[in-house]
Design an enzyme around this catalytic site. Structure first.
Site, short mmCIF file in Angstrom:
data_model
loop_
_atom_site.label_atom_id
_atom_site.label_comp_id
_atom_site.label_asym_id
_atom_site.label_seq_id
_atom_site.Cartn_x
_atom_site.Cartn_y
_atom_site.Cartn_z
N SER A 47 16.29 2.01 14.21
CA SER A 47 15.85 1.12 12.65
C SER A 47 14.32 0.52 12.25
CB SER A 47 17.10 -0.04 12.12
OG SER A 47 16.80 -0.42 11.06
N HIS A 58 25.09 1.91 10.82
CA HIS A 58 24.34 1.35 11.03
C HIS A 58 24.19 0.80 12.32
CE1 HIS A 58 19.48 0.25 9.89
NE2 HIS A 58 19.90 -0.41 10.71
#
Ligand SMILES: *[C@@H]1O[C@H](CO)[C@@H](O)[C@H](O)[C@H]1NC(C)=O
Ligand SMILES: *[C@@H]1O[C@H](CO)[C@@H](O)[C@H](O)[C@H]1NC(C)=O
Length: 419
Positions: free
Chosen positions: A190, A394
């Site tokens: 990320s 995610h």
């Protein structure tokens, strides 16, 4: 939506106002002994500090410090070899891991042996180093500035631009110097990918120090982000920035014992609130029921959040509004001073010549497919791999039950091709 935001702000201020509690650990252990909800092992993992947590599982752990040219003292962690295999020190390829927003090096460790990436890499024969961005729990010191000074927020005047442009080169040079290697594998998750793209485009000479870059849930463009909280907040970025500086808030979500306390009370197995807790923690990242295991939530809450600057959030907000991947927008006048132009320049992704492996997910609300494709098209030397699970999201890159077979296994095979 609005009451939710107001509640959040009250919660943040309440956490801020709370002083650290010396008796917390004893109290939690006593409480848990009466309610006996979570295993002693998970309680212990939630409460141990990171070095002791790694040593508990019989892995070697080193802590290093390195100072950036602008005075931030960064904590670097190292697991130099494995426990069960590759368990002797030696000349191993270096894997440098960089964490995402709000968390720290702990994100690659807390899930424990058999699941957490840092341990898996050590067992696979890598010399594992973990970076920590300025402003987080392990990197809060500075040669002259004070992060806790509310009347002078100079310490907090950074976004992920500085983390990529200054912290990463400083840490990578330190690791290469210490290990005597010419290059290393970089793994980011990320924001840990965002900061890499910043470094490798602004300072392209660093590309030759990268054997491969493994990007988990890559975040550069955020034009297709459709989060409802962000769409409420992003039109007011400038006001939020001014408000936070008036209130004397430069950093957000520092590590506090209250998160450990809340995690143990409300997120553990057997707690009726555990599903709500999962939803809150994974509100922004999305959640994949098929791969979610809530048992470890108290351990995660014991080690995160770890602290960020307000500007890190504002900068991501700018990416959503501007639909571009570019440097921090200081406002017209300051942009002219800093960049010599009224708008911030874009990061030139074509300058990134290191091989970048994009590992992206079909159901990731922070790295939408269209945004990943655009990144792929503009990078200098990319490959891309869609995780073969239709709901993969995610946070699954760290916490999914099958993350080893779905992501880490193939990734490590790519890395080994270079040796
Ligand atoms: C954005 O989110 C809203 C609901 O939050 C949804 O109705 C809409 O379809 C989404 N748009 C896209 C392009 O995903
Ligand atoms: C969930 O995690 C715990 C702790 O790591 C583990 O013992 C348990 O087997 C896991 N459950 C499932 C269904 O994977």
């Amino acid at each position: 939506m609005l009451p939710g935001i107001v509640l959040w702000i009250c919660f943040v201020l309440a956490v801020e106002a709370r002083s650290p509690h010396a008796d917390l650990i004893e109290e939690l252990v006593r409480d848990n002994a009466f309610s006996n909800r979570i295993s002693d092992n998970i309680l212990e993992d939630a409460l141990l500090d990171l070095p002791d947590l790694v040593r508990k599982y019989k892995y070697p752990f080193e802590e290093h410090f390195v100072t950036t040219p602008d005075g931030y003292i960064l904590g670097l962690h190292r697991i130099p070899h494995g426990r069960d295999s590759n368990n002797k020190p030696g000349r191993k390829p270096v894997a440098f891991l960089m964490h995402g927003l709000l968390v720290s090096s702990a994100e690659y460790i807390t899930m424990g042996p058999g699941s957490a990436l840092a341990y898996t890499l050590a067992e696979e024969g890598f010399d594992v180093w973990l970076g920590n961005a300025r402003g987080n729990y392990f990197s809060r010191q500075h040669t002259t500035l004070n992060p806790d000074d509310r009347s002078d927020l100079t310490y907090w005047e950074f976004s992920w631009d500085e983390i990529g442009n200054i912290d990463l080169p400083t840490m990578i040079d330190y690791v290469l110097d210490f290990t005597g290697k010419p290059a290393l594998h970089y793994i980011g998750m990320s924001q840990g990918t965002t900061t890499f793209f910043v470094m490798a485009s602004l300072r392209p000479e660093y590309n030759k120090k990268i054997i491969s870059m493994q990007a988990l849930a890559p975040v550069a463009y955020m034009a297709h982000n459709n989060n409802s909280l962000f769409s409420v907040l992003t039109p007011h970025l400038r006001e939020l920035e001014i408000l936070s500086s008036v209130l004397g808030i430069g950093g957000l979500f520092p590590r506090r014992e209250i998160y450990t306390r809340l995690g143990i009370r409300f997120c553990s197995d057997g707690a009726a609130t555990q599903p709500i807790c999962s939803n809150l923690i994974f509100y922004l990242t999305g959640r994949n029921e098929d791969q979610h295991n809530a048992t470890m939530l108290p351990v995660l809450a014991g080690h995160a959040p770890a602290g960020i600057s307000v500007r890190q959030l504002i900068h991501f907000g700018q990416s959503i509004v501007d639909k571009e991947f570019r440097r921090y927008d200081h406002g017209l006048l300051r942009n002219i001073q800093v960049y010599g132009r009224t708008t911030p320049p874009s990061y030139d992704l074509s300058r990134i010549s290191a091989p970048v492996y994009l590992h992206y997910a079909p159901n990731d609300p922070l790295a939408e497919l269209e945004d990943v494709y655009r990144l792929y098209k503009e990078l200098g030397n990319p490959r891309r791999f869609l995780v073969p699970h239709p709901k993969f999201s995610h946070a699954d890159f760290l916490f999914a039950r099958d993350v080893n077979t779905l992501v880490y296994g193939p990734m490590i095979r790519f890395m080994k091709l270079y040796h």
